[in-house]
Design an enzyme around this catalytic site. Structure first.
Site, PDB file in Angstrom:
ATOM      1  N   ASN A  11       0.868  -1.180   0.000  1.00 16.12           N
ATOM      2  CA  ASN A  11       0.000   0.000   0.000  1.00 16.12           C
ATOM      3  C   ASN A  11       0.905   1.231   0.000  1.00 16.12           C
ATOM      4  O   ASN A  11       1.463   1.606   1.027  1.00 16.12           O
ATOM      5  CB  ASN A  11      -0.877  -0.044   1.261  1.00 16.12           C
ATOM      6  N   ARG A  92      -2.553  -1.951  -3.501  1.00 15.12           N
ATOM      7  CA  ARG A  92      -3.682  -1.033  -3.353  1.00 15.12           C
ATOM      8  C   ARG A  92      -3.455   0.142  -4.309  1.00 15.12           C
ATOM      9  O   ARG A  92      -2.421   0.798  -4.258  1.00 15.12           O
ATOM     10  CB  ARG A  92      -3.768  -0.512  -1.934  1.00 15.12           C
ATOM     11  N   HIS A 181     -12.592   4.310  -0.582  1.00 16.00           N
ATOM     12  CA  HIS A 181     -12.783   3.321   0.493  1.00 16.00           C
ATOM     13  C   HIS A 181     -13.565   2.091   0.012  1.00 16.00           C
ATOM     14  O   HIS A 181     -14.162   1.375   0.818  1.00 16.00           O
ATOM     15  CB  HIS A 181     -13.577   3.913   1.691  1.00 16.00           C
ATOM     16  N   HIS A 209     -17.662   4.001   6.975  1.00 13.52           N
ATOM     17  CA  HIS A 209     -16.226   3.808   7.246  1.00 13.52           C
ATOM     18  C   HIS A 209     -15.707   5.109   7.845  1.00 13.52           C
ATOM     19  O   HIS A 209     -15.602   6.129   7.161  1.00 13.52           O
ATOM     20  CB  HIS A 209     -15.485   3.480   5.943  1.00 13.52           C
ATOM     21  N   GLY A 213      -9.910   9.526   7.183  1.00 15.80           N
ATOM     22  CA  GLY A 213     -10.857   9.814   6.111  1.00 15.80           C
ATOM     23  C   GLY A 213     -12.147   9.097   6.455  1.00 15.80           C
ATOM     24  O   GLY A 213     -12.122   8.108   7.193  1.00 15.80           O
ATOM     25  N   ARG A 242     -10.485  17.085   6.901  1.00 17.02           N
ATOM     26  CA  ARG A 242     -11.206  17.542   5.706  1.00 17.02           C
ATOM     27  C   ARG A 242     -12.589  18.061   6.093  1.00 17.02           C
ATOM     28  O   ARG A 242     -13.254  17.506   6.974  1.00 17.02           O
ATOM     29  CB  ARG A 242     -11.385  16.399   4.703  1.00 17.02           C
ATOM     30  N   CYS A 285      -9.906  11.506  17.133  1.00 20.23           N
ATOM     31  CA  CYS A 285     -11.175  11.334  17.850  1.00 20.23           C
ATOM     32  C   CYS A 285     -10.954  11.046  19.342  1.00 20.23           C
ATOM     33  O   CYS A 285     -11.664  11.571  20.201  1.00 20.23           O
ATOM     34  CB  CYS A 285     -11.957  10.213  17.170  1.00 20.23           C
ATOM     35  N   ARG A 286      -9.925  10.210  19.630  1.00 22.70           N
ATOM     36  CA  ARG A 286      -9.665   9.889  21.042  1.00 22.70           C
ATOM     37  C   ARG A 286      -9.344  11.131  21.852  1.00 22.70           C
ATOM     38  O   ARG A 286      -9.872  11.332  22.945  1.00 22.70           O
ATOM     39  CB  ARG A 286      -8.465   8.931  21.151  1.00 22.70           C
ATOM     40  N   GLY A 332     -11.316   3.111  12.207  1.00 23.38           N
ATOM     41  CA  GLY A 332     -10.819   3.349  13.566  1.00 23.38           C
ATOM     42  C   GLY A 332     -11.858   3.941  14.499  1.00 23.38           C
ATOM     43  O   GLY A 332     -11.990   3.508  15.649  1.00 23.38           O
ATOM     44  N   ILE A 333     -12.611   4.933  14.026  1.00 30.17           N
ATOM     45  CA  ILE A 333     -13.632   5.558  14.876  1.00 30.17           C
ATOM     46  C   ILE A 333     -14.862   4.660  14.962  1.00 30.17           C
ATOM     47  O   ILE A 333     -15.402   4.411  16.051  1.00 30.17           O
ATOM     48  CB  ILE A 333     -14.015   6.953  14.325  1.00 30.17           C
ATOM     49  N   GLU A 386      -8.993  -4.290   4.873  1.00 29.37           N
ATOM     50  CA  GLU A 386      -8.752  -4.062   3.444  1.00 29.37           C
ATOM     51  C   GLU A 386      -7.606  -4.943   2.923  1.00 29.37           C
ATOM     52  O   GLU A 386      -7.654  -5.404   1.790  1.00 29.37           O
ATOM     53  CB  GLU A 386      -8.420  -2.575   3.228  1.00 29.37           C
TER      54      GLU A 386
HETATM   55  P1  ADP Z   1      -6.916   5.785   8.797  1.00 28.26           P
HETATM   56  O1  ADP Z   1      -8.018   6.411   8.007  1.00 28.26           O
HETATM   57  O2  ADP Z   1      -5.687   6.633   8.858  1.00 28.26           O
HETATM   58  O3  ADP Z   1      -6.663   4.323   8.468  1.00 28.26           O
HETATM   59  P2  ADP Z   1      -8.038   4.739  11.246  1.00 28.26           P
HETATM   60  O4  ADP Z   1      -9.075   3.906  10.588  1.00 28.26           O
HETATM   61  O5  ADP Z   1      -6.923   4.056  11.945  1.00 28.26           O
HETATM   62  O6  ADP Z   1      -7.442   5.838  10.290  1.00 28.26           O
HETATM   63  O7  ADP Z   1      -8.811   5.672  12.302  1.00 28.26           O
HETATM   64  C1  ADP Z   1      -8.156   6.660  13.030  1.00 28.26           C
HETATM   65  C2  ADP Z   1      -9.166   7.331  13.948  1.00 28.26           C
HETATM   66  O8  ADP Z   1      -9.723   6.349  14.832  1.00 28.26           O
HETATM   67  C3  ADP Z   1      -8.550   8.434  14.813  1.00 28.26           C
HETATM   68  O9  ADP Z   1      -9.402   9.570  14.831  1.00 28.26           O
HETATM   69  C4  ADP Z   1      -8.542   7.774  16.181  1.00 28.26           C
HETATM   70  O10 ADP Z   1      -8.640   8.712  17.228  1.00 28.26           O
HETATM   71  C5  ADP Z   1      -9.788   6.923  16.122  1.00 28.26           C
HETATM   72  N1  ADP Z   1      -9.786   5.918  17.191  1.00 28.26           N
HETATM   73  C6  ADP Z   1      -8.963   4.864  17.334  1.00 28.26           C
HETATM   74  N2  ADP Z   1      -9.212   4.217  18.506  1.00 28.26           N
HETATM   75  C7  ADP Z   1     -10.206   4.919  19.120  1.00 28.26           C
HETATM   76  C8  ADP Z   1     -10.906   4.773  20.365  1.00 28.26           C
HETATM   77  N3  ADP Z   1     -10.627   3.792  21.204  1.00 28.26           N
HETATM   78  N4  ADP Z   1     -11.874   5.667  20.647  1.00 28.26           N
HETATM   79  C9  ADP Z   1     -12.161   6.676  19.795  1.00 28.26           C
HETATM   80  N5  ADP Z   1     -11.544   6.860  18.617  1.00 28.26           N
HETATM   81  C10 ADP Z   1     -10.569   5.999  18.277  1.00 28.26           C
END
Ligand code: ADP
Length: 411
Positions: A11, A92, A181, A209, A213, A242, A285-286, A332-333, A386
């Site tokens: 990737n 990818r 995505h 998703h 992004g 964004r 987000c965390r 992730g979120i 993915e």
């Molecule tokens: P990417 O698009 O770079 O692949 P990810 O899918 O890894 O990103 O998602 C990253 C997001 O997920 C960040 O905003 C991160 O804060 C959020 N995230 C990861 N773990 C948690 C959690 N336990 N609680 C809230 N948000 C989280």
């Protein structure tokens, strides 16, 4: 494909290269790694194998080619059990334009077409091409497969992908909505069908998703019929940095009234907006959840807008699908934030969504399952994968006559 077949997944980003060796049958990750800060002063490569993490510096200005050389000559040389079972390399590729609705075996014609799509993804497609060229010369005996982020959305009908602009912009320049995505939305669709006990070609879902992004897709009978990203990944949802949808009149306003140039507008909308721009704190987000809990008003507002805008898209996709078997959260979120999921569902009570607090709190750590009550419209969390889709597609496209590599030609 035999039980011992493995696929190398690459990737390539503009300044990074993520790699993984995967068992395409089980999805098991045998090796993962990343080359970072490529073409800069201090690039590095880090990898993890058998639970052990290692990092090595690379010579200054090393690029994708050097990472692949390091992978072949250092990492895989020490793991002949992985190297000798590679049956394909899966790449990818972000943009396949209108040319690719499925993954394909890479040949010169495919490379030419990916190059033609560079105008649609000027940061990403050149990096993917570098990765393909480097992998072809490092592994001349292995089939290479390109897997496109846009492919899953090629099933969108015209009324979903044509902008209300002069039609010639589409006809002459390919300006339309493509969506991104797609590999993740496709994985989630297939997994949702399994969980719902439905054939994939009969499943209807809304897939959200949510990572750095973010995009949401309406899936009808297993096919994408609408998605929130457009010509570029900027359209649609609020994201980490964004803006997502804005009034296009804003661009003229910024130019005419505030003297913004094109580059500044690009930076503003892609890098300084979204969660980061609203909160004036972070795109993560965390961090925002923690700050909001401690009373940070900007963080609270950013999360509120993120969830509200997503809920509006989900509600609109209820209008375009004849039925919705499940709403799915991933990324992730989507996989980790019970707060975001709860907030989104709180806007959707009118559509029959009722959160099960206990299930929502438990849903993390890579497990899939429902977060809604038994009476609610079905809501699932499904961790995306993915890399596994890329590995499966790559293994599935290996020509039956292709030998499992010619050891004599190996480095
Ligand atoms: P990417 O698009 O770079 O692949 P990810 O899918 O890894 O990103 O998602 C990253 C997001 O997920 C960040 O905003 C991160 O804060 C959020 N995230 C990861 N773990 C948690 C959690 N336990 N609680 C809230 N948000 C989280």
């Amino acid at each position: 494909m035999s039980n011992s077949s493995r696929v190398l997944v690459l990737n390539c980003g503009s300044s990074s290269l993520k790699f993984a060796v995967i068992d395409p049958l089980s999805g098991t990750l045998e090796l993962t790694g990343i080359g970072e800060a490529l073409e800069q002063n201090e690039p590095t490569v880090s990898w993890k194998i058998g639970g052990e993490k290692k990092t090595s510096p690379l010579p200054a200005n090393s690029g994708h080619r050097e990472v692949i050389h390091f992978l072949v000559n250092n990492i895989l040389r020490e793991c002949p059990n992985l190297r000798d079972h590679l049956v394909a390399i899966g790449h990818r590729v972000v943009h396949g334009g209108e040319k690719f609705s499925h993954s394909v075996l890479v040949d010169d014609a495919v490379i030419h077409t990916i190059r033609e799509c560079v105008a649609l993804a000027p940061l990403h497609n050149p990096a993917a091409l570098q990765g393909i060229e480097a992998a072809r010369s490092a592994f001349p005996y292995l089939p290479q497969v390109a897997v496109f982020d846009t492919a899953f959305h090629q099933s969108m009908p015209r009324h979903a992908y044509i902008y209300a602009l002069p039609y010639e912009l589409y006809r002459d320049h390919g300006i339309r909505r493509y969506g991104m995505h797609g590999t993740s939305h496709r994985f989630v669709t297939e997994r949702a069908a399994e969980l719902l006990n439905l054939p994939v070609n009969e499943v209807n879902i809304i897939s959200a998703h949510l990572g750095n992004g973010a995009s949401v897709t309406a899936v009808h009978n297993g096919h994408s019929v609408d998605t929130s990203m457009g010509l570029t990944p900027l359209e649609g949802l609020v994201m980490g940095t964004r803006s997502g949808d804005v009034d296009p009149g804003l661009l003229m306003h910024l130019g005419a009234r505030l003297d913004y140039g094109l580059k500044e507008i690009n930076d503003l909308l892609n890098k300084k907006s979204g969660l980061l721009g609203i909160s004036e704190l972070s795109n993560d987000c965390r961090t925002l959840e923690q700050a909001a809990a401690e009373g940070h008003d900007g963080a609270q507002l950013a999360l509120d807008i993120f969830c509200y805008r997503l809920a509006k898209y989900i509600a609109s996709y209820h209008g375009v699908l004849p039925q919705v078997d499940a709403l799915v959260f991933t990324g992730g979120i989507g996989e980790n934030s019970s707060l975001v999921r709860g907030k989104v569902l709180s806007h959707l009570g009118g559509l029959g969504y009722v959160l099960d607090e206990a299930r929502n709190g438990r849903a993390r750590f890579g497990e899939d399952g429902p977060i809604s009550t038994e009476q609610s419209a079905v809501t699932l969390v499904i961790p995306t994968n993915e890399e596994w889709v890329i590995a499966r597609d790559a293994a599935g496209l290996v020509p039956p006559t292709s030998p499992n590599g010619d050891p004599s030609s190996r480095e």
